[in-house]
Design an enzyme around this catalytic site. Structure first.
Site, PDB file in Angstrom:
ATOM      1  CE  LYS A 139      -1.946   2.997   2.256  1.00 36.91           C
ATOM      2  NZ  LYS A 139      -1.794   4.385   1.715  1.00 36.91           N
ATOM      3  N   GLY A 172       6.292   4.833   8.576  1.00 37.04           N
ATOM      4  CA  GLY A 172       5.485   6.047   8.565  1.00 37.04           C
ATOM      5  C   GLY A 172       5.539   6.718   9.924  1.00 37.04           C
ATOM      6  CB  SER A 173       3.534   9.429  11.338  1.00 36.26           C
ATOM      7  OG  SER A 173       2.247   8.862  11.219  1.00 36.26           O
ATOM      8  CB  THR A 174       5.313   8.015  16.179  1.00 37.83           C
ATOM      9  OG1 THR A 174       6.713   7.878  15.875  1.00 37.83           O
ATOM     10  CG2 THR A 174       5.036   7.448  17.556  1.00 37.83           C
ATOM     11  N   GLY A 187       1.574   4.449  13.439  1.00 41.58           N
ATOM     12  CA  GLY A 187       2.132   3.199  13.969  1.00 41.58           C
ATOM     13  C   GLY A 187       1.358   2.738  15.204  1.00 41.58           C
ATOM     14  CD  GLU A 193      12.339   0.384  10.666  1.00 42.17           C
ATOM     15  OE1 GLU A 193      12.670   1.334  11.402  1.00 42.17           O
ATOM     16  OE2 GLU A 193      13.012  -0.647  10.533  1.00 42.17           O
ATOM     17  CB  CYS A 218      12.581   8.529   9.143  1.00 43.80           C
ATOM     18  SG  CYS A 218      13.772   7.510   8.265  1.00 43.80           S
ATOM     19  CD  GLU A 245       9.163  12.678  12.085  1.00 48.17           C
ATOM     20  OE1 GLU A 245       8.007  12.226  12.197  1.00 48.17           O
ATOM     21  OE2 GLU A 245      10.094  12.031  11.577  1.00 48.17           O
TER      22      GLU A 245
HETATM   23  P1  NAD Z   1       1.924   8.473   7.652  1.00 51.41           P
HETATM   24  O1  NAD Z   1       2.037   7.715   8.924  1.00 51.41           O
HETATM   25  O2  NAD Z   1       0.953   9.563   7.557  1.00 51.41           O
HETATM   26  O3  NAD Z   1       1.574   7.464   6.447  1.00 51.41           O
HETATM   27  C1  NAD Z   1       2.359   6.330   6.179  1.00 51.41           C
HETATM   28  C2  NAD Z   1       1.497   5.312   5.457  1.00 51.41           C
HETATM   29  O4  NAD Z   1       0.465   4.887   6.351  1.00 51.41           O
HETATM   30  C3  NAD Z   1       0.798   5.855   4.212  1.00 51.41           C
HETATM   31  O5  NAD Z   1       0.772   4.867   3.210  1.00 51.41           O
HETATM   32  C4  NAD Z   1      -0.614   6.128   4.719  1.00 51.41           C
HETATM   33  O6  NAD Z   1      -1.594   6.081   3.720  1.00 51.41           O
HETATM   34  C5  NAD Z   1      -0.789   5.003   5.723  1.00 51.41           C
HETATM   35  N1  NAD Z   1      -1.811   5.260   6.743  1.00 51.41           N
HETATM   36  C6  NAD Z   1      -2.183   6.445   7.271  1.00 51.41           C
HETATM   37  N2  NAD Z   1      -3.182   6.274   8.160  1.00 51.41           N
HETATM   38  C7  NAD Z   1      -3.429   4.946   8.213  1.00 51.41           C
HETATM   39  C8  NAD Z   1      -4.336   4.131   8.942  1.00 51.41           C
HETATM   40  N3  NAD Z   1      -5.209   4.652   9.828  1.00 51.41           N
HETATM   41  N4  NAD Z   1      -4.310   2.793   8.746  1.00 51.41           N
HETATM   42  C9  NAD Z   1      -3.434   2.243   7.892  1.00 51.41           C
HETATM   43  N5  NAD Z   1      -2.569   2.952   7.139  1.00 51.41           N
HETATM   44  C10 NAD Z   1      -2.551   4.289   7.319  1.00 51.41           C
HETATM   45  O7  NAD Z   1       3.409   8.955   7.319  1.00 51.41           O
HETATM   46  P2  NAD Z   1       3.901   9.801   6.070  1.00 51.41           P
HETATM   47  O8  NAD Z   1       3.467  11.202   6.219  1.00 51.41           O
HETATM   48  O9  NAD Z   1       3.565   9.070   4.809  1.00 51.41           O
HETATM   49  O10 NAD Z   1       5.489   9.688   6.252  1.00 51.41           O
HETATM   50  C11 NAD Z   1       6.211  10.481   7.132  1.00 51.41           C
HETATM   51  C12 NAD Z   1       6.524   9.718   8.404  1.00 51.41           C
HETATM   52  O11 NAD Z   1       7.203   8.500   8.089  1.00 51.41           O
HETATM   53  C13 NAD Z   1       7.477  10.496   9.311  1.00 51.41           C
HETATM   54  O12 NAD Z   1       7.050  10.381  10.632  1.00 51.41           O
HETATM   55  C14 NAD Z   1       8.811   9.761   9.113  1.00 51.41           C
HETATM   56  O13 NAD Z   1       9.705   9.906  10.172  1.00 51.41           O
HETATM   57  C15 NAD Z   1       8.352   8.368   8.923  1.00 51.41           C
HETATM   58  N6  NAD Z   1       9.377   7.565   8.248  1.00 51.41           N
HETATM   59  C16 NAD Z   1      10.070   6.638   9.000  1.00 51.41           C
HETATM   60  C17 NAD Z   1      11.095   5.880   8.410  1.00 51.41           C
HETATM   61  C18 NAD Z   1      11.857   4.857   9.206  1.00 51.41           C
HETATM   62  O14 NAD Z   1      12.535   4.018   8.598  1.00 51.41           O
HETATM   63  N7  NAD Z   1      11.816   4.865  10.534  1.00 51.41           N
HETATM   64  C19 NAD Z   1      11.398   6.068   7.057  1.00 51.41           C
HETATM   65  C20 NAD Z   1      10.666   7.020   6.327  1.00 51.41           C
HETATM   66  C21 NAD Z   1       9.651   7.759   6.938  1.00 51.41           C
END
Ligand code: NAD
Length: 505
Positions: free
Chosen positions: A199, A252-254, A257, A275, A310, A407
């Site tokens: 996804k 993605g975001s904490t 997560g 992550e 990140c 962040e």
């Molecule tokens: P996000 O958490 O908004 O989205 C990440 C993914 O999750 C997207 O595909 C989104 O559609 C999906 N998503 C959102 N809400 C959801 C839900 N309720 N259920 C299931 N899926 C859902 O993050 P973002 O804005 O896409 O990315 C930025 C974040 O990612 C930052 O916090 C960054 O630090 C983190 N990040 C971490 C790493 C790592 O390796 N630790 C690497 C890259 C980015």
């Protein structure tokens, strides 16, 4: 599809390549489910836009629960059928190496798609492609070289420890390194024999859809790899709540997560491998020799990829004895890192991914000023068209300020001062996050002392973010609970099966 034989070198070349893309004809913008490109079941689409120009790029299928169910059922059929899950590792290796070759062959097109979709400079996207291809090759090459274990039992038994794939893995990835984050997830998951449903972020779905065609061409069996573009709150949530998904592999975001862990608890207790975000400290001690070089790296640590990283070195902790002089050097380096056209290979920074993120970054900058930090450069969006924010540096930041704790995910650097090693470690660890930390010093005793005390998944000593496929990547605390890359990432995508055989003696 584009002609990848011509290697683009200049901005004009990249613009010509971009102009040759036709998202209405010949480029799949539909979901890839059960070996077919299909519209979302309810016909919904989402619009993806180029943040550097504001132009609409494409209408892409926007999947929801019905599509998730269809993909999960196909993934399960594929897994149970065994064409991939029970294929000898050498067979999986051959197919994944073929996919890596195809990705390399199409790297210019794939890099361009990420740049158009989310605004990063094309030179940086090309670097991501090398990383993605390297990741795929690493896991493909390693999978037929890993052995199981024989337990040290007595002669009356044989204890075997087998590694087995989990089943259906849903990989939910962000937009900041669209294809590279995808590769970090899908390469070990596929190598281990799982069926994978990808996804991509709703903000950057194009390269994932192109990857689907390449995976099909490479010979991945039906249902083993599927791509569901769509929003997190719809198809992402449906996958996370599905009783048929065995593992959620998330970057993605904490905040999201945390939601995924709840969804797992509400459904089938699927494995959740996270992550997440960071607010990484970069510690500079006064004993450093080449402060110009350190300042250049400290600036790149936050301004690379517009700060949408990140592991951005977003908290710069500088020993007060050198702070003023060092900040001047960082400002000079920042001056050389101004944003430009993402299609210009010379641009160091590109556009911010979308208006929401743009507004969020500007809001943090406003709060930084209000909270009393000293704004040393940047702080304002560039005039449109396009969403550009220049390098922004705040000095005199404290851990009570939002810009010092949260962040931002943008080109905003928070500079703190410290007087002692003890204070530096305290400030560095005073965070909900623990993804990365940097440490610049010539004193090996200090380096080892401080490295051991930093609560961080990774520590960069006299560099920022140097790494390769052989070392794990991931965080502690609210930065996550798993590891991408290296053999350790295979552990995330497999379970141990213990076999105890009683032997007649
Ligand atoms: P996000 O958490 O908004 O989205 C990440 C993914 O999750 C997207 O595909 C989104 O559609 C999906 N998503 C959102 N809400 C959801 C839900 N309720 N259920 C299931 N899926 C859902 O993050 P973002 O804005 O896409 O990315 C930025 C974040 O990612 C930052 O916090 C960054 O630090 C983190 N990040 C971490 C790493 C790592 O390796 N630790 C690497 C890259 C980015």
């Amino acid at each position: 599809m584009t002609d990848n034989r011509r290697i683009p070198q200049t901005r004009d070349d990249w613009q010509a390549l971009a102009a040759s893309l036709n998202f209405e004809k010949g480029f799949e913008t539909r979901a890839y489910i059960d070996d077919a490109f299909v519209d979302a079941a309810d016909g919904a689409t989402l619009t993806t836009t180029n943040p550097a120009t504001g132009e609409v790029l494409a209408e892409v299928a926007s999947c929801d629960a019905a599509d998730a169910e269809a993909a999960v059922a196909a993934a399960r059929r594929a897994f149970d059928g065994g064409a991939w899950s029970r294929l000898a590792p050498a067979g999986r290796k051959a197919v994944l190496l073929h996919l890596a070759d195809l990705m390399e062959q199409h790297r210019h097109e794939l890099a361009l798609l990420d740049t158009l979709d989310m605004g990063k400079p094309v030179s940086s996207s090309l670097g991501d492609m090398a990383g993605a291809v390297g990741c795929l090759r690493h896991h493909a090459e390693s999978i037929d070289k890993l052995y199981g274990e024989v337990a040290p039992t007595g002669d009356d038994a044989l204890g075997l420890v087998l590694r087995e794939p989990l089943g259906v893995v849903a990989s939910i990835v962000p937009w900041n390194f669209p294809l590279m984050m995808t590769a970090w997830k899908i390469a070990p998951a596929l190598a281990a024999g799982n069926s994978v449903i990808l996804k991509p972020s709703e903000k950057s779905p194009l390269s994932a859809l192109r990857l689907a065609s390449l995976a099909r061409e490479a010979g991945l069996p039906r249902g083993v790899f599927q791509v569901l573009p769509g929003f997190g709150h719809s198809v992402g949530k449906a996958l996370a709540l599905s009783m048929g998904v065995d593992c959620l592999a998330f970057t993605g975001s904490t905040g999201v997560g945390k939601q995924l862990m709840q969804y797992a608890g509400q459904s089938n207790l699927k494995k959740v491998f996270l992550e997440c975000g960071g607010k990484s400290p970069n510690l500079v001690f006064a004993d450093c020799k080449d402060l110009d070089r350190v300042a250049e790296h400290a600036a790149a640590a936050i301004f690379h990829n517009q700060g949408e990283v990140c592991i951005a070195g977003s908290r710069l902790l500088v020993e007060n004895a050198i702070r003023e002089a060092f900040v001047e050097k960082v400002l000079a380096a920042a001056e050389r890192m101004q944003p430009g056209d993402p299609l210009d290979p010379a641009s160091f920074m590109g556009a911010i991914v979308d208006e929401t993120q743009h507004a969020r970054i500007l809001d943090y900058i406003r709060r930084g000023v209000e909270e009393g930090a000293s704004l040393r450069t940047g702080g304002r969006a560039l005039e449109g068209p396009g969403l550009f924010i220049p390098p922004t540096v705040f000095d005199g930041v404290t851990d009570a300020m939002a810009i010092g704790r949260e962040e931002i995910f943008g080109p905003v650097l928070a500079v703190f001062g410290f007087d002692s090693e003890e204070e530096a470690v305290r400030l560095a660890n005073d965070s909900d996050y623990g993804l990365a930390a940097g440490l610049w010093s010539q004193d090996i005793d200090r380096i080892m002392r401080v490295t051991r005390r930093l609560r961080s998944g990774q520590v960069f000593v006299n560099n920022w973010a140097d790494m390769d496929q052989t070392v794990p990547f991931g965080g502690v605390k609210q930065s996550g609970n798993g590891r991408d890359k290296s053999h350790h990432s295979l552990e995330e995508y497999s379970d141990l099966k213990s076999v105890w055989m009683t032997l007649a003696t």
